[in-house]
Motif scaffolding. Sequence first.
Motif, mmCIF file in Angstrom:
data_model
loop_
_atom_site.group_PDB
_atom_site.id
_atom_site.type_symbol
_atom_site.label_atom_id
_atom_site.label_comp_id
_atom_site.label_asym_id
_atom_site.label_seq_id
_atom_site.Cartn_x
_atom_site.Cartn_y
_atom_site.Cartn_z
ATOM 1 N N MET A 73 0.838 -1.189 0.000
ATOM 2 C CA MET A 73 0.000 0.000 0.000
ATOM 3 C C MET A 73 0.882 1.251 0.000
ATOM 4 N N TYR A 84 6.982 11.439 -9.636
ATOM 5 C CA TYR A 84 7.001 12.901 -9.638
ATOM 6 C C TYR A 84 8.393 13.446 -9.352
ATOM 7 N N GLY A 166 -4.899 20.347 -0.489
ATOM 8 C CA GLY A 166 -6.249 20.777 -0.785
ATOM 9 C C GLY A 166 -6.263 22.191 -1.327
ATOM 10 N N GLN A 167 -7.198 22.410 -2.234
ATOM 11 C CA GLN A 167 -7.207 23.666 -2.968
ATOM 12 C C GLN A 167 -7.398 24.889 -2.080
ATOM 13 N N TYR A 173 -1.702 26.552 -5.970
ATOM 14 C CA TYR A 173 -2.611 26.160 -7.053
ATOM 15 C C TYR A 173 -2.665 27.225 -8.142
ATOM 16 N N LYS A 303 3.091 22.780 -10.450
ATOM 17 C CA LYS A 303 3.124 21.438 -9.861
ATOM 18 C C LYS A 303 3.698 21.419 -8.446
ATOM 19 N N HIS A 305 2.462 22.343 -5.755
ATOM 20 C CA HIS A 305 1.515 21.866 -4.734
ATOM 21 C C HIS A 305 1.519 20.350 -4.654
ATOM 22 N N ILE A 306 1.848 19.681 -5.783
ATOM 23 C CA ILE A 306 1.830 18.217 -5.752
ATOM 24 C C ILE A 306 2.889 17.687 -4.781
ATOM 25 N N GLU A 309 1.173 17.713 -1.550
ATOM 26 C CA GLU A 309 0.145 16.665 -1.463
ATOM 27 C C GLU A 309 0.810 15.329 -1.182
ATOM 28 N N ILE B 233 -4.523 1.974 -2.205
ATOM 29 C CA ILE B 233 -3.852 3.277 -2.229
ATOM 30 C C ILE B 233 -4.294 4.066 -3.459
ATOM 31 N N LEU B 236 -7.498 5.597 -2.566
ATOM 32 C CA LEU B 236 -7.289 6.702 -1.628
ATOM 33 C C LEU B 236 -6.794 7.940 -2.370
ATOM 34 N N LEU B 237 -5.867 7.715 -3.304
ATOM 35 C CA LEU B 237 -5.368 8.851 -4.086
ATOM 36 C C LEU B 237 -6.492 9.462 -4.908
ATOM 37 N N ALA B 240 -8.597 11.429 -2.620
ATOM 38 C CA ALA B 240 -7.937 12.689 -2.281
ATOM 39 C C ALA B 240 -8.026 13.649 -3.465
ATOM 40 N N LEU B 244 -9.884 16.769 -2.370
ATOM 41 C CA LEU B 244 -8.938 17.854 -2.109
ATOM 42 C C LEU B 244 -8.323 18.427 -3.383
ATOM 43 N N HIS B 245 -8.570 17.776 -4.505
ATOM 44 C CA HIS B 245 -7.942 18.188 -5.771
ATOM 45 C C HIS B 245 -6.429 18.242 -5.629
ATOM 46 N N ILE B 246 -5.857 17.125 -5.235
ATOM 47 C CA ILE B 246 -4.417 17.121 -4.989
ATOM 48 C C ILE B 246 -3.631 17.208 -6.284
ATOM 49 N N GLY B 247 -4.267 16.893 -7.390
ATOM 50 C CA GLY B 247 -3.593 17.130 -8.658
ATOM 51 C C GLY B 247 -2.669 16.029 -9.130
ATOM 52 N N ILE B 248 -2.685 14.897 -8.437
ATOM 53 C CA ILE B 248 -1.734 13.869 -8.862
ATOM 54 C C ILE B 248 -2.180 13.190 -10.167
ATOM 55 N N PHE B 249 -3.496 13.099 -10.384
ATOM 56 C CA PHE B 249 -3.993 12.456 -11.604
ATOM 57 C C PHE B 249 -4.628 13.456 -12.571
ATOM 58 N N LEU B 253 -4.465 20.150 -13.020
ATOM 59 C CA LEU B 253 -3.754 20.583 -11.819
ATOM 60 C C LEU B 253 -2.294 20.156 -11.849
ATOM 61 N N GLY B 255 -1.281 17.051 -12.854
ATOM 62 C CA GLY B 255 -1.119 15.618 -12.639
ATOM 63 C C GLY B 255 -1.112 14.809 -13.921
ATOM 64 N N ASP B 256 -1.027 13.501 -13.756
ATOM 65 C CA ASP B 256 -0.866 12.598 -14.885
ATOM 66 C C ASP B 256 -1.966 11.545 -14.864
#
Lengths: 374, 573
Positions: A73, A84, A166-167, A173, A303, A305-306, A309, B233, B236-237, B240, B244-249, B253, B255-256
């Motif tokens: 996990m 990243y 979070g935004q 952002y 990016k 902010h990533i 996160e 996971i 969970l992502l 999120a 939260l718009h974390i932007g990873i995907f 934002l 993301g990928d």
Amino acid sequence: MPSRDITEDRHDADPRPRDITDMSSDSAPQPDKAHGGHDNRPPHLAHHFETPKQQFESGKLGMWLFLATEILMFGGLFCAYAIYRGNHQDVFLYGYGALDKMWGATNTVVLLASSLTMAWAVRAAQKGQQKLLIAMLVATFMGGVGFMGIKAVEYKAKYDHNLFPGQQFNAFYYESGKPKYPEKLAHAIEYIDGRNAGRGGASHGTDGQGGEHSDAAPAPGEGQVLQGAGHQQAEADAQAPAAVIVTASFAPPADVTNLAPPASPADAGVLDSAIDHAGVVQTPHAGHTQILWEDLSQTERGKVHIFFEIYFLMTGLHGLHVLIGMGLIGWLILKARARTFGKEYFTPVDVIGLYWHLVDLIWIFLFPLLYLIH
Amino acid sequence: MSVIQDPVNSGVYSGQDQPGGTNYINHSKGVMSWLLTLDHKRIGLMYMVSVLSAFALGGTFAIILRTMLFTHSSPENPISDSGQELYNQMFTLHGAVLVFMFIIPAVPAILGNMILPLMLGAKDVAFPRLNLLSWYCYIVGGLFFLFVLLSGGLDTGWTFYTPYSTSTSTSVAAATLGAFVLGFSSILTGLNFIATIHMLRPPGMGWFQLPLFLWALYATSLIQVLATPVLAITLLLLLAEKVLHIGIFDPALGGDPVLFQHFFWFYSHPAVYIMILPAMGIISELISTFSRRHIFGYSFIAFSSIAIALLGFLVWGHHMYTSGQSGMANAVFSLITFSVAIPSAIKIFNWLATMYKGSISLATPMLYALAFIWLFTIGGLTGVFLGSLALNIHAHDTYFVVAHFHYVMVGSMMTAFLGGMYYWWPKMFGKMYNEPVAKVAWFLIFAGFNLTFFIQFIAGSQGMPRRYADYLPEYAFFHKFSTVGSYVLAAGLVLVLLNWIHALLKGKKAPQNPWGSNTLEWHTSSPPPHENFAETPTVSDPYVMGAWDYDESIDGYVHNPQKAQELAQQGHH
Ligand SMILES: [Cu+2]
């Protein structure tokens, strides 16, 4: 098989054909035990196990399997981190400046110490040392408290500087190429640039003192000293270095612009990476890379902010595991006070110990990956 | 395979009931005695009721969406927006409910729970409390899906691809949480089974005396334990990202979105083997029993399960040939995908070799096993087609893919599940089912399935894209045909349900061993007592059935200790 005294070889049953005479004695029926004559069984032995040893080993195997799931996990998050990190080097080099090495290191020591006390607790349980067991469990629990306390302090600092996930809580952002919260962003840049400038100076022997413990922006002048010659920032007003960069790279609201006019139109373009600023970004000493906001390209700025996160997901999920571990250890303390454990029965202490060590181990990976990169 | 253990028989296997007549079903009474039970057999039954309910629900969605596809729009009669939205909801919920709540848990959680400890001669699984917890996780996950159903639905497809899943207004968060919790249910089952097979094997049962169903469950459990956490996971992502718009995907934002696909398929391809491996394990038991022959190539079948489980972790990229991943990655994934065909074919050939010169009885479970071989061969071979790059580019996201994975995930897995249910039904409930009705239902299912899905291969190869609410008139024949087929399939499944209910209420009393198989679950009464075995069963080669004599008076088999001893001695030479 209740009639059989099952020993360790049971689990590796001999694949070769068995001798008949061997088996005949094994399988002689003893019906009184077959129906679960639990009279002479140890109180902690569950009905479906034959011996305490079998039960103990099952518990341990179960916990190891569970730990395998935990590793996978977290593996997903480590994978996200690696991707990243690999694709956006500078973003990570920039973002990690907000993290506090000293707190991270302290937490590493705290967790390692609690792993020691946990291992000690297991040994105390095995030897039937009741008082020592409770003392060590309490010490381990306090290690968890200390860790989470420090984590809370660190999270608080991130929250204060708008670096939360979070935004609504993160200053970095962008929306259609423009920062969503220019003012928060200016502040966050000031904060991180200040710290990063300090870190860049590490090679000068100050070891990042400028950034380590202060939530405040670096004192005027300090930045100038540490950033080194030739850096744009050094010429700028050290009180508002961030605003300079903000204006340089995108069109902010008028009030921000008024605060600090562009320092250099050249900065407004796409500055792709540290290479563009060779000699500026790369300090020549000790391999330390000093990345400031202006060194990030437009895409990379979007990016940043990533990084936060990922930092929060990794440390948050880990922190959740610490909390769960503390709950389990609290339960062990209650059980130990009731004198549940002893030489005959210590499985829960042992397997929860395994869990605690894994939580520790994950932190051992998180700490360098997040706090010590350069 | 080197075989044979102890021949000396300690118990008397008469096919008679326990003294006192109590069994695990009537051992204790009251709702709480079920909801708090730690008995693997009762947990298996509770799983049965809940998983079959999910099956009915997901099946209903399927019938609705097939019915919607019976007609297509025309300029005079356009399809409404709400109609399209309903269609999107139906195919998504159909897939999500059936994948996460039926196909994945069905065989391990129902039949595995019920049979695995019995096959080991054990009293329970290693961790009965975790076992119960896994059922509660299943129920909680199911409640999340129920919530999704009542609160705006879900229209992302069961794959939750980003960025659509993070921008749609439907209940992605709840569905994600539901799948997350269901994942834990799956992990707990797998973890329990691995520990049980390691620690609770009886004396004399080494790894190579395990019934093949247990090898299959073991391989399945490995995947459940190693792959499901990655789904956890990922979800969970995604959650999120959604909250939260974390932007990873999310590319907007930074993301990928393709990263999500990698994560998702890293679990979801192995998950295909969570679905199919235990089904193959059932087939190994059925083929041997109903051919009355020792399974052919025991160790090949056993190891092919492990090989499939391991290879399954290395092929996820074949779902992403068109996602823009590198040509090199495509080629490697394609090659490894092909290699999965080898262990799969090993199984098929060994089953056929087992049947060769066997004394085949076409009882209902065997009919399902034969249907499995047929359907899995089609499903597996079309999988090889799709694994090849050139054809995949053409067939990607067409009905060819839909037909392929339904042949594997539904045709194969479902027929094996039904075969297993019929096979162990007498053991689970102590009641026999009505054989002629069961056979009619089997025929309807087999025919209905092929009618529904075979033609989709053709539709797909002609270019009919999947997941569309509407189609051009030239595809009308395919869709109408397929829809009619699905009604036949549904009728067959309803008949199975009626057949089972009738068996429960009015079924003839089942003997201890109606089939003459020699795995240990047949060495106890039907249904088994609370602690599984009144007498310690004696371990012997699970596929040597010679010690069981047919007794007409009970229409079942009776164990003959004398013969067992002789057989065991032969086994030494
Ligand atoms: Cu696949």
